[in-house]
Design a protein around this motif. Structure first.
Motif, PDB file in Angstrom:
ATOM      1  N   ALA A   1      -2.557  15.909 -13.044  1.00  0.00           N
ATOM      2  CA  ALA A   1      -4.108  15.081 -12.922  1.00  0.00           C
ATOM      3  C   ALA A   1      -4.621  15.693 -12.437  1.00  0.00           C
ATOM      4  O   ALA A   1      -5.537  14.967 -12.031  1.00  0.00           O
ATOM      5  CB  ALA A   1      -2.764  13.624 -12.127  1.00  0.00           C
ATOM      6  N   TRP A   2      -4.241  15.975 -10.678  1.00  0.00           N
ATOM      7  CA  TRP A   2      -4.834  15.817  -9.751  1.00  0.00           C
ATOM      8  C   TRP A   2      -6.279  17.073 -10.852  1.00  0.00           C
ATOM      9  O   TRP A   2      -7.482  17.719 -10.549  1.00  0.00           O
ATOM     10  CB  TRP A   2      -4.441  17.294  -8.372  1.00  0.00           C
ATOM     11  CG  TRP A   2      -3.702  15.990  -7.907  1.00  0.00           C
ATOM     12  CD1 TRP A   2      -3.594  14.158  -8.182  1.00  0.00           C
ATOM     13  CD2 TRP A   2      -2.450  16.031  -7.165  1.00  0.00           C
ATOM     14  NE1 TRP A   2      -2.805  13.383  -7.499  1.00  0.00           N
ATOM     15  CE2 TRP A   2      -2.266  14.823  -7.050  1.00  0.00           C
ATOM     16  CE3 TRP A   2      -1.844  17.132  -6.430  1.00  0.00           C
ATOM     17  CZ2 TRP A   2      -0.989  14.710  -5.829  1.00  0.00           C
ATOM     18  CZ3 TRP A   2      -0.903  17.348  -5.789  1.00  0.00           C
ATOM     19  CH2 TRP A   2      -0.425  15.613  -5.363  1.00  0.00           C
ATOM     20  N   LEU A   3      -6.017  17.944 -11.049  1.00  0.00           N
ATOM     21  CA  LEU A   3      -6.955  19.633 -11.970  1.00  0.00           C
ATOM     22  C   LEU A   3      -7.298  19.113 -13.125  1.00  0.00           C
ATOM     23  O   LEU A   3      -8.287  19.524 -13.561  1.00  0.00           O
ATOM     24  CB  LEU A   3      -5.734  20.802 -11.890  1.00  0.00           C
ATOM     25  CG  LEU A   3      -5.357  21.405 -10.830  1.00  0.00           C
ATOM     26  CD1 LEU A   3      -4.165  22.441 -11.715  1.00  0.00           C
ATOM     27  CD2 LEU A   3      -6.567  21.921 -10.571  1.00  0.00           C
TER      28      LEU A   3
ATOM     29  N   THR B   1      -6.272   9.778  -2.785  1.00  0.00           N
ATOM     30  CA  THR B   1      -6.680  10.550  -1.992  1.00  0.00           C
ATOM     31  C   THR B   1      -6.720  12.259  -2.132  1.00  0.00           C
ATOM     32  O   THR B   1      -7.813  13.062  -1.816  1.00  0.00           O
ATOM     33  CB  THR B   1      -5.592  10.091  -0.178  1.00  0.00           C
ATOM     34  OG1 THR B   1      -3.964  10.444  -0.427  1.00  0.00           O
ATOM     35  CG2 THR B   1      -6.033   8.726   0.269  1.00  0.00           C
ATOM     36  N   ALA B   2      -5.399  12.405  -2.670  1.00  0.00           N
ATOM     37  CA  ALA B   2      -5.625  13.730  -2.976  1.00  0.00           C
ATOM     38  C   ALA B   2      -7.018  14.517  -3.866  1.00  0.00           C
ATOM     39  O   ALA B   2      -7.567  15.016  -4.431  1.00  0.00           O
ATOM     40  CB  ALA B   2      -4.310  14.383  -4.185  1.00  0.00           C
ATOM     41  N   LYS B   3      -7.661  13.544  -4.940  1.00  0.00           N
ATOM     42  CA  LYS B   3      -8.344  13.928  -5.968  1.00  0.00           C
ATOM     43  C   LYS B   3      -9.920  13.833  -5.198  1.00  0.00           C
ATOM     44  O   LYS B   3     -10.783  14.697  -4.889  1.00  0.00           O
ATOM     45  CB  LYS B   3      -8.643  12.873  -6.832  1.00  0.00           C
ATOM     46  CG  LYS B   3      -7.756  12.808  -7.725  1.00  0.00           C
ATOM     47  CD  LYS B   3      -7.803  11.735  -8.913  1.00  0.00           C
ATOM     48  CE  LYS B   3      -6.623  12.333 -10.683  1.00  0.00           C
ATOM     49  NZ  LYS B   3      -7.304  10.850 -11.008  1.00  0.00           N
ATOM     50  N   ILE B   4     -10.097  12.748  -3.963  1.00  0.00           N
ATOM     51  CA  ILE B   4     -11.153  12.809  -2.432  1.00  0.00           C
ATOM     52  C   ILE B   4     -10.987  13.908  -2.011  1.00  0.00           C
ATOM     53  O   ILE B   4     -12.394  14.654  -2.089  1.00  0.00           O
ATOM     54  CB  ILE B   4     -10.749  12.027  -2.156  1.00  0.00           C
ATOM     55  CG1 ILE B   4     -11.132  10.184  -3.106  1.00  0.00           C
ATOM     56  CG2 ILE B   4     -11.752  11.769  -0.919  1.00  0.00           C
ATOM     57  CD1 ILE B   4     -10.745   9.209  -1.715  1.00  0.00           C
TER      58      ILE B   4
ATOM     59  N   ASN C   1       0.407  -1.555  -0.127  1.00  0.00           N
ATOM     60  CA  ASN C   1       0.410  -0.238   0.377  1.00  0.00           C
ATOM     61  C   ASN C   1       0.941   1.077   0.093  1.00  0.00           C
ATOM     62  O   ASN C   1       0.291   2.139  -0.595  1.00  0.00           O
ATOM     63  CB  ASN C   1      -1.000  -0.465   0.890  1.00  0.00           C
ATOM     64  CG  ASN C   1      -1.844  -0.869   0.503  1.00  0.00           C
ATOM     65  OD1 ASN C   1      -1.794  -1.662   0.219  1.00  0.00           O
ATOM     66  ND2 ASN C   1      -2.568  -1.258   2.516  1.00  0.00           N
ATOM     67  N   MET C   2       2.421   1.004   0.782  1.00  0.00           N
ATOM     68  CA  MET C   2       3.082   2.700   0.861  1.00  0.00           C
ATOM     69  C   MET C   2       3.856   2.305  -0.554  1.00  0.00           C
ATOM     70  O   MET C   2       4.477   3.812  -0.881  1.00  0.00           O
ATOM     71  CB  MET C   2       3.824   2.021   1.747  1.00  0.00           C
ATOM     72  CG  MET C   2       2.995   1.797   2.879  1.00  0.00           C
ATOM     73  SD  MET C   2       4.493   2.741   4.347  1.00  0.00           S
ATOM     74  CE  MET C   2       5.795   3.520   4.388  1.00  0.00           C
ATOM     75  N   GLY C   3       3.755   1.531  -1.614  1.00  0.00           N
ATOM     76  CA  GLY C   3       4.749   1.410  -2.841  1.00  0.00           C
ATOM     77  C   GLY C   3       6.071   0.788  -2.921  1.00  0.00           C
ATOM     78  O   GLY C   3       6.819   1.313  -3.596  1.00  0.00           O
TER      79      GLY C   3
ATOM     80  N   GLN D   1       1.164   7.219  -4.700  1.00  0.00           N
ATOM     81  CA  GLN D   1       0.588   6.726  -4.212  1.00  0.00           C
ATOM     82  C   GLN D   1      -0.931   7.961  -3.245  1.00  0.00           C
ATOM     83  O   GLN D   1      -1.850   7.024  -2.725  1.00  0.00           O
ATOM     84  CB  GLN D   1       1.540   5.970  -3.301  1.00  0.00           C
ATOM     85  CG  GLN D   1       2.498   4.924  -3.282  1.00  0.00           C
ATOM     86  CD  GLN D   1       1.878   3.858  -3.451  1.00  0.00           C
ATOM     87  OE1 GLN D   1       1.115   3.403  -2.668  1.00  0.00           O
ATOM     88  NE2 GLN D   1       2.353   2.926  -4.389  1.00  0.00           N
ATOM     89  N   VAL D   2      -0.976   9.003  -3.610  1.00  0.00           N
ATOM     90  CA  VAL D   2      -1.480   9.167  -2.952  1.00  0.00           C
ATOM     91  C   VAL D   2      -2.679   9.797  -3.947  1.00  0.00           C
ATOM     92  O   VAL D   2      -3.729  11.097  -3.732  1.00  0.00           O
ATOM     93  CB  VAL D   2      -0.697  11.010  -2.036  1.00  0.00           C
ATOM     94  CG1 VAL D   2       0.149  10.626  -0.995  1.00  0.00           C
ATOM     95  CG2 VAL D   2       0.076  11.937  -3.184  1.00  0.00           C
TER      96      VAL D   2
END
Length: 234
Positions: free
Chosen positions: A179-181, A91-94, A62-64, A87-88
């Protein structure tokens, strides 16, 4: 009765196993590309059962830090800036979807970051960089009216500028923010003709970079991103 402030809490066996396995990786005992020891070997080495080994191994995955494939030995992964941000990613998108303030902070952070990248690129740019950026703009031009292809080329243009720095962390930060945007890039980009403004502005940025004009490149990027930030909405 008040609980002791420094009360010692017993840890799960899998947490202890995780710490041991993590040390094996961080100490260099196990290197990127190496197979992890088998479950049986680890059970004997640590004196624990299979569930504790599997839970600890899953936590590493899970931590890569390791890759687990069905029917194969887990393998130690090579950590890179890109893999860490990956890895994040979810969660960043959420987090962004839950707060308009956070999305605005990300937009501002991206503008701050890309202004610096433009200055750095103007000082370091080489003929091959100019050719690559020109080819990306042409790819965008050929993608007019095709939202996914156009936005993909748009993201590539900005990450390619970050690449000129020669710093892989800058590239990873650029790609992660883009990617998040992307989840908030509305279809208005295509249907209102704003994509043509993007092409013109990208050409202006490239002209300033090619001229090694750091102030001009920064100003062109700022103008471009301040206009386009409205395209990212919750």
């Amino acid at each position: 009765m008040n609980q002791p402030v420094d009360q010692i809490v017993r840890r799960k066996l899998s947490d202890e196993v995780f710490d041991r396995l993590e040390r094996m990786i961080t100490s260099g005992e196990l290197k990127p590309g190496d197979d992890m020891p088998s479950e049986r070997v680890l059970m004997e080495r640590f004196g624990v059962g299979r569930p504790a080994i599997r839970e600890a191994m899953q936590a590493l995955a899970n931590m890569g830090l390791v890759n687990i494939s069905h029917g194969e030995r887990a393998k130690v992964l090579q950590l890179t800036a890109k893999s860490i941000f990956r890895q994040v990613d979810l969660t960043a998108k959420i987090m962004l979807s839950q707060s308009s303030d956070t999305l605005e902070h990300l937009k501002s952070s991206r503008i701050f970051f890309e202004r610096g990248m433009a200055r750095e690129a103007a000082l370091r740019i080489e003929p091959q960089d100019i050719a690559d950026l020109g080819a990306i703009i042409e790819r965008q031009r050929q993608s007019l009216g095709q939202a996914e292809e156009f936005i993909s080329a748009d993201m590539r243009f900005h990450s390619r500028i970050a690449q000129i720095s020669g710093n892989p962390i800058f590239v990873a930060v650029s790609e992660a923010m883009l990617a998040w945007l992307k989840a908030y890039h509305t279809d208005m980009l295509i249907w209102t003709g704003k994509e043509k403004f993007t092409l013109v502005e990208h050409e202006e940025i490239l002209d300033r970079l090619a001229a090694k004009d750091a102030d001009g490149a920064e100003a062109a990027v700022l103008k471009h991103l301040e206009r386009s930030r409205a395209l990212y909405t919750r």
